[in-house]
Motif scaffolding. Structure first.
Motif, mmCIF file in Angstrom:
data_model
loop_
_atom_site.group_PDB
_atom_site.id
_atom_site.type_symbol
_atom_site.label_atom_id
_atom_site.label_comp_id
_atom_site.label_asym_id
_atom_site.label_seq_id
_atom_site.Cartn_x
_atom_site.Cartn_y
_atom_site.Cartn_z
ATOM 1 N N GLY A 237 -9.319 1.366 -4.769
ATOM 2 C CA GLY A 237 -9.364 0.622 -6.114
ATOM 3 C C GLY A 237 -9.702 1.403 -7.455
ATOM 4 O O GLY A 237 -10.245 1.011 -8.372
ATOM 5 N N ALA B 195 -13.014 5.663 -2.111
ATOM 6 C CA ALA B 195 -11.570 5.862 -2.920
ATOM 7 C C ALA B 195 -10.650 4.902 -3.303
ATOM 8 O O ALA B 195 -9.662 4.914 -4.048
ATOM 9 N N ILE C 225 1.509 4.071 3.422
ATOM 10 C CA ILE C 225 0.343 4.595 2.898
ATOM 11 C C ILE C 225 -0.754 4.052 3.019
ATOM 12 O O ILE C 225 -0.780 2.627 3.590
ATOM 13 N N ILE D 197 -5.184 4.701 1.843
ATOM 14 C CA ILE D 197 -6.421 5.576 1.625
ATOM 15 C C ILE D 197 -7.395 5.531 2.740
ATOM 16 O O ILE D 197 -7.770 4.287 2.979
ATOM 17 N N PHE E 72 -0.319 -4.888 -4.879
ATOM 18 C CA PHE E 72 -0.030 -3.624 -5.073
ATOM 19 C C PHE E 72 1.159 -2.866 -5.428
ATOM 20 O O PHE E 72 1.858 -2.456 -6.502
ATOM 21 N N TYR E 73 2.307 -3.419 -4.426
ATOM 22 C CA TYR E 73 3.712 -3.076 -4.477
ATOM 23 C C TYR E 73 4.451 -3.616 -5.399
ATOM 24 O O TYR E 73 5.153 -3.304 -6.363
ATOM 25 N N ARG F 290 3.114 -4.657 -8.392
ATOM 26 C CA ARG F 290 2.820 -4.252 -9.632
ATOM 27 C C ARG F 290 3.600 -2.841 -9.699
ATOM 28 O O ARG F 290 3.962 -2.377 -10.946
HETATM 29 C C1 LIG Z 1 -3.228 -0.463 -0.813
HETATM 30 C C2 LIG Z 1 -3.753 0.727 -1.346
HETATM 31 C C3 LIG Z 1 -2.783 2.212 -0.933
HETATM 32 C C4 LIG Z 1 -3.795 0.754 -2.863
HETATM 33 O O1 LIG Z 1 -4.321 1.929 -3.376
HETATM 34 P P1 LIG Z 1 -5.524 1.760 -4.400
HETATM 35 O O2 LIG Z 1 -5.989 3.123 -4.802
HETATM 36 O O3 LIG Z 1 -6.642 0.952 -3.800
HETATM 37 O O4 LIG Z 1 -5.068 0.998 -5.469
HETATM 38 P P2 LIG Z 1 -5.103 1.173 -7.175
HETATM 39 O O5 LIG Z 1 -6.601 1.495 -7.394
HETATM 40 O O6 LIG Z 1 -4.224 2.061 -7.596
HETATM 41 O O7 LIG Z 1 -4.825 -0.303 -7.896
HETATM 42 C C5 LIG Z 1 -5.576 -1.571 -6.789
HETATM 43 C C6 LIG Z 1 -6.651 -1.827 -7.755
HETATM 44 O O8 LIG Z 1 -7.450 -1.246 -8.354
HETATM 45 C C7 LIG Z 1 -7.641 -1.438 -9.693
HETATM 46 N N1 LIG Z 1 -7.428 -0.184 -10.360
HETATM 47 C C8 LIG Z 1 -6.419 0.409 -11.162
HETATM 48 N N2 LIG Z 1 -6.624 1.520 -11.436
HETATM 49 C C9 LIG Z 1 -8.088 1.890 -11.606
HETATM 50 C C10 LIG Z 1 -9.090 2.774 -11.750
HETATM 51 N N3 LIG Z 1 -8.862 3.740 -12.565
HETATM 52 N N4 LIG Z 1 -10.385 2.332 -11.657
HETATM 53 C C11 LIG Z 1 -10.692 1.301 -11.045
HETATM 54 N N5 LIG Z 1 -9.903 0.178 -10.754
HETATM 55 C C12 LIG Z 1 -8.555 0.485 -10.985
HETATM 56 C C13 LIG Z 1 -6.191 -2.216 -9.981
HETATM 57 O O9 LIG Z 1 -6.332 -3.197 -11.063
HETATM 58 C C14 LIG Z 1 -6.198 -3.063 -8.771
HETATM 59 O O10 LIG Z 1 -7.046 -4.286 -8.897
HETATM 60 P P3 LIG Z 1 -6.533 -5.330 -8.066
HETATM 61 O O11 LIG Z 1 -5.917 -5.009 -6.714
HETATM 62 O O12 LIG Z 1 -7.648 -6.029 -7.891
HETATM 63 O O13 LIG Z 1 -5.482 -6.310 -9.140
HETATM 64 C C15 LIG Z 1 -5.265 1.274 -0.847
HETATM 65 O O14 LIG Z 1 -5.954 0.148 -1.088
HETATM 66 C C16 LIG Z 1 -5.421 1.047 0.743
HETATM 67 O O15 LIG Z 1 -5.102 2.125 1.062
HETATM 68 N N6 LIG Z 1 -5.647 0.030 1.422
HETATM 69 C C17 LIG Z 1 -6.024 0.114 2.772
HETATM 70 C C18 LIG Z 1 -4.593 0.323 3.295
HETATM 71 C C19 LIG Z 1 -3.432 -0.559 3.001
HETATM 72 O O16 LIG Z 1 -3.795 -1.646 2.864
HETATM 73 N N7 LIG Z 1 -2.217 0.268 2.952
HETATM 74 C C20 LIG Z 1 -0.976 -0.332 2.727
HETATM 75 C C21 LIG Z 1 -0.440 -0.767 3.853
HETATM 76 S S1 LIG Z 1 1.235 -1.521 3.600
#
Ligand SMILES: CC(C)(COP(=O)(O)OP(=O)(O)OC[C@H]1O[C@@H](n2cnc3c(N)ncnc32)[C@H](O)[C@@H]1OP(=O)(O)O)[C@@H](O)C(=O)NCCC(=O)NCCS
Length: 185
Positions: A113, A111, A104, A106, A151-152, A154
């Motif tokens: 966090g 987009a 996965i 983003i 993230f995972y 959680r």
């Molecule tokens: C890893 C990834 C898929 C997670 O997706 P994401 O949308 O960023 O994650 P979420 O928003 O659902 O949750 C992550 C953070 O946002 C916060 N969050 C959750 N819902 C939220 C909302 N509605 N508004 C703001 N923040 C939010 C969470 O508390 C969390 O914070 P923390 O990590 O500091 O504790 C994404 O960050 C990404 O693509 N990263 C780059 C590529 C990557 O690392 N991929 C995984 C490879 S294995």
């Protein structure tokens, strides 16, 4: 309407807009190539060539490639594979038959966090466990990708092992089907 942005930030509930997963198609080629060049994507998955040109035209039964959209805007990508049937044998020849593996990311920096990744994973997990034979789901973030570990975890994934895939030092996490015992991957 409050004129104090600090108070606004505290009071506003963190409500994400709904994420929709749809199959990736050849029309997504440029978008996926653009995301591949984003520094936060490279930091998470390296600069490995995913051969989008060929792969978007291929539909093996062991794989789903999905684009996540929010309000019609593509923001990210999810791949679900059956690691025992995947033709590169990325996970090795001894992987059990009743697993799925998820990748996965983003692609759109703005987009991240906002809760979209959580929605994408929840929907992907639901797709995996919709097949009653699937007992566990695997992910393999880089050791350096600490935010992805959180993230995972959680989402309920459990640490399995530190493992190298080619030159990448990764951590394997597993999410078991609720209520089901499963052997080691
Ligand atoms: C890893 C990834 C898929 C997670 O997706 P994401 O949308 O960023 O994650 P979420 O928003 O659902 O949750 C992550 C953070 O946002 C916060 N969050 C959750 N819902 C939220 C909302 N509605 N508004 C703001 N923040 C939010 C969470 O508390 C969390 O914070 P923390 O990590 O500091 O504790 C994404 O960050 C990404 O693509 N990263 C780059 C590529 C990557 O690392 N991929 C995984 C490879 S294995």
């Amino acid at each position: 309407m409050s004129l104090n942005p600090k108070i606004d930030r505290i009071r506003r509930p963190r409500v994400s807009r709904a994420v929709k997963l749809r199959p990736a198609t050849p029309v997504d080629l440029e978008l996926l190539q653009f995301w591949d060049c984003q520094p936060h994507v490279i930091a998470a998955k390296g600069d490995e060539n995913w051969q989008w040109q060929e792969e978007l035209n291929r539909h093996p039964a062991w794989r789903e490639q999905l684009i996540a959209e929010v309000g019609g805007r593509p923001i990210g990508f999810v791949e679900i594979i059956d690691p025992s049937r995947e033709d590169c044998h990325y996970w090795g020849g001894c992987i059990a038959e009743n697993h799925r593996a998820i990748d996965i990311w983003i692609g759109e920096r703005d987009a991240i966090g906002k809760g979209y990744g959580t929605q994408m994973m929840r929907q992907a997990i639901e797709r995996c466990f919709a097949d009653p034979s699937v007992q566990a789901i695997l992910v393999d973030p880089l050791e350096s990708n600490v935010a992805a570990h959180r993230f995972y975890e959680r989402l309920g994934f459990e640490y399995v092992v530190n493992r190298s895939f080619d030159d990448d030092r990764c951590i394997v996490y597993r999410l078991r089907r609720p209520g089901s015992p499963v052997g080691n991957a």
